[in-house]
Design an enzyme around this catalytic site. Structure first.
Site, PDB file in Angstrom:
ATOM      1  N   LYS A 130       5.585   9.677   7.894  1.00  0.00           N
ATOM      2  CA  LYS A 130       5.715   8.886   9.671  1.00  0.00           C
ATOM      3  C   LYS A 130       6.972   9.297  10.701  1.00  0.00           C
ATOM      4  O   LYS A 130       6.337  10.563  10.788  1.00  0.00           O
ATOM      5  CB  LYS A 130       5.675   7.183   9.462  1.00  0.00           C
ATOM      6  N   TYR A 181       0.179  -1.403  -0.010  1.00  0.00           N
ATOM      7  CA  TYR A 181      -0.214   0.048   0.290  1.00  0.00           C
ATOM      8  C   TYR A 181       1.111   1.694   0.136  1.00  0.00           C
ATOM      9  O   TYR A 181       1.693   1.368   1.246  1.00  0.00           O
ATOM     10  CB  TYR A 181      -0.920  -0.418   1.335  1.00  0.00           C
ATOM     11  N   ASP A 225       9.251   2.765  -1.362  1.00  0.00           N
ATOM     12  CA  ASP A 225       8.073   3.444  -0.314  1.00  0.00           C
ATOM     13  C   ASP A 225       8.897   3.107   0.781  1.00  0.00           C
ATOM     14  O   ASP A 225       8.462   2.001   1.483  1.00  0.00           O
ATOM     15  CB  ASP A 225       7.421   2.688  -0.917  1.00  0.00           C
TER      16      ASP A 225
HETATM   17  P1  KE4 Z   1      -0.312   8.144   4.740  1.00  0.00           P
HETATM   18  O1  KE4 Z   1      -1.344   8.681   3.517  1.00  0.00           O
HETATM   19  O2  KE4 Z   1      -1.566   7.537   5.435  1.00  0.00           O
HETATM   20  O3  KE4 Z   1       0.891   8.877   5.648  1.00  0.00           O
HETATM   21  O4  KE4 Z   1       0.914   7.514   3.860  1.00  0.00           O
HETATM   22  C1  KE4 Z   1       0.100   6.347   3.116  1.00  0.00           C
HETATM   23  C2  KE4 Z   1       1.350   5.596   2.864  1.00  0.00           C
HETATM   24  C3  KE4 Z   1       2.483   5.382   1.424  1.00  0.00           C
HETATM   25  N1  KE4 Z   1       3.397   4.550   1.916  1.00  0.00           N
HETATM   26  C4  KE4 Z   1       2.989   3.385   3.006  1.00  0.00           C
HETATM   27  C5  KE4 Z   1       4.494   2.138   2.957  1.00  0.00           C
HETATM   28  C6  KE4 Z   1       2.877   3.196   3.889  1.00  0.00           C
HETATM   29  O5  KE4 Z   1       2.497   1.841   5.359  1.00  0.00           O
HETATM   30  C7  KE4 Z   1       1.559   4.066   3.932  1.00  0.00           C
HETATM   31  C8  KE4 Z   1       0.529   4.971   5.237  1.00  0.00           C
HETATM   32  N2  KE4 Z   1       0.446   3.513   6.139  1.00  0.00           N
HETATM   33  C9  KE4 Z   1      -0.744   3.131   6.533  1.00  0.00           C
HETATM   34  C10 KE4 Z   1      -0.793   1.655   7.531  1.00  0.00           C
HETATM   35  N3  KE4 Z   1      -0.318   0.438   7.359  1.00  0.00           N
HETATM   36  C11 KE4 Z   1      -1.198   4.209   7.280  1.00  0.00           C
HETATM   37  C12 KE4 Z   1      -2.347   3.992   8.129  1.00  0.00           C
HETATM   38  C13 KE4 Z   1      -4.159   4.948   8.186  1.00  0.00           C
HETATM   39  O6  KE4 Z   1      -4.046   4.586   6.699  1.00  0.00           O
HETATM   40  O7  KE4 Z   1      -4.489   4.940   8.961  1.00  0.00           O
END
Ligand code: KE4
Length: 432
Positions: A269, A146, A241
């Site tokens: 993060k 993701y 990523d």
């Molecule tokens: P954000 O847009 O949520 O800041 O980041 C997206 C993203 C991009 N790349 C990776 C590898 C990620 O894990 C994420 C977001 N991670 C999720 C948890 N698996 C965020 C939690 C959520 O969606 O509330």
């Protein structure tokens, strides 16, 4: 004794009246595990408290950012200090340079970095940049990975090369994903086949170098180097990523840990220390294509926000100046994961654990989990009962089988012992 969630339930009903599903991100609704999601009111170190006063040892850590634990003093002080000088100017500030320099020092593959406000913005922008730089349309991602919710990345798990993107969400026209290939993770031959079929047409391969989003799945030996070789051979860009793995699995991320050098890196993060920050970066000859220098447009009102920069900088400086944190995280996470896995086996529960550094997942399946197909064999009902048992025993795990859990520098040996004891209890309720 089962915990009470009366106040959280009241809050959930209020929230559901004004926010879709009562949440600002779907996973928080606890739909995958059932029960009332606790509304969290405070965090300190390794612990969080909910509206009913229940205390938990936290292994979500805001989904990765809080490697130093909640309300780390250096981070809180830095944010307060910055806020006193104003929260945002929409103009350049020294703090952006400080954080950019700190990130580039840790990621030699990057000569330039652009800050945005989320991981989604980072990956969306990196893909736009890769398509502009290569003047190609096709992108490759992997099933179970993701990268945020940009349209081009919301594709159903494909079935190898043949399947071009099928929208994975309502509201995404098939035209927006027709150039997205979703391939199985940890399978170099599928990537080789894609490059054969779309020779000279693939702009980039974007990958979680250690997957967190199907649960924790490490790259198999040689896999990242195979992606490096196959992308270079066809002049496509390799995008790591590292939104989750950056400053997590090593100070220099997965690219330091495994020694494979991507063309572009996305971060998030931890570099925001709990405030909204994303970033994408790479060599200057690629990054110089970004406005205002070049033709690739990307912008953001609060990009480089002073408070977020302050939180990120305080976090990275702590990690930079206390590298022994990584050794301690490695040892504690290894103990935790092994002992909980052992507790499950003693209770007759079939669990496979994957871990890289302080990110890990207990998969409720006897299979070895190396890709999405294997992860999908998990018994999510059993996971749900385990999660619920742990929550009632004061341990807060990610409310989904397909997420990674995180240890922080604030966790203690006592926290680990309490968690293992809770797991012994929770596992006895899994096989009902
Ligand atoms: P954000 O847009 O949520 O800041 O980041 C997206 C993203 C991009 N790349 C990776 C590898 C990620 O894990 C994420 C977001 N991670 C999720 C948890 N698996 C965020 C939690 C959520 O969606 O509330």
């Amino acid at each position: 004794m089962a915990r009470r969630f009366d106040k959280s339930r009241e809050l959930r009903l209020r929230a559901e009246a004004v926010i879709p599903g009562g949440v600002n991100s779907p996973v928080r609704a606890f739909r995958a595990v059932g029960g009332d999601p606790p509304f969290i009111t405070r965090g300190e170190g390794a612990r969080i408290w909910d509206a009913d006063g229940n205390e938990y040892i936290d292994y979500v850590g805001s989904w990765g950012p809080l490697i130093l634990g909640h309300a780390a003093p250096a981070v809180v002080e830095a944010v307060i200090e910055a806020a006193r000088r104003g929260t945002s100017f929409g103009a350049s500030t020294p703090a952006e340079i400080d954080l950019a320099e700190a990130v580039l020092d840790a990621y030699p593959s990057m000569e330039n970095v652009r800050f945005v406000n989320s991981g989604t913005e980072a990956t969306m922008s990196a893909i736009r940049l890769a398509r502009a730089y290569t003047q190609r349309k096709y992108i490759v991602k992997f099933e179970g990975c993701y990268h945020g919710h940009a349209d081009a990345l919301l594709v159903k798990a494909g079935s190898g090369v043949a399947t071009l993107g099928i929208p994975g969400s309502a509201g995404v026209p098939e035209e927006f994903v027709q150039f997205t290939l979703a391939l199985p993770y940890n399978d170099p031959s599928a990537v080789e086949e894609a490059f054969k079929k779309y020779k000279g047409e693939i702009a980039c391969v974007i990958v979680e170098p250690v997957v967190g989003n199907m649960g924790c799945v490490p790259p198999q030996k040689g896999y990242l180097d195979a992606l490096r070789y196959l992308t270079s051979r066809d002049n496509a860009l390799l995008i790591f990523d590292e939104v989750m793995t950056g400053f997590r699995v090593a100070f220099g991320g997965a690219q330091e840990l495994y020694g494979t050098r991507p063309d572009l890196t996305t971060l998030g993060k931890i570099i925001g220390g709990g405030l909204p920050v994303g970033a994408y970066g790479g060599p200057s000859d690629i990054m110089d294509m970004i406005a205002p220098l070049g033709p690739v447009y990307q912008a953001g009102t609060l990009s480089g926000n002073p408070l977020a920069m302050a939180a990120g900088l305080a976090t990275i400086r702590q990690l930079r100046d206390n590298r022994e944190i990584y050794g301690r995280l490695e040892r504690m996470a290894a103990t935790l994961v092994e002992m909980v896995t052992e507790a499950a086996r003693e209770a007759g529960v079939q669990v496979t654990a994957n871990r890289v550094g302080s990110m890990f997942t207990w998969f409720f399946t006897p299979e070895t989990v190396t890709d999405w197909l294997a992860a999908a064999t998990c018994d999510t009902q059993k996971f749900g009962r385990f999660h619920n048992g742990m929550l009632n025993a004061g341990v807060y795990l990610p409310p989904s089988q397909f997420e990674a859990a995180f240890l922080s520098a604030a966790h203690s040996d006592e926290d680990i012992s309490q968690t293992v004891a809770a797991a012994r209890e929770a596992c006895s309720g899994v096989l009902v």
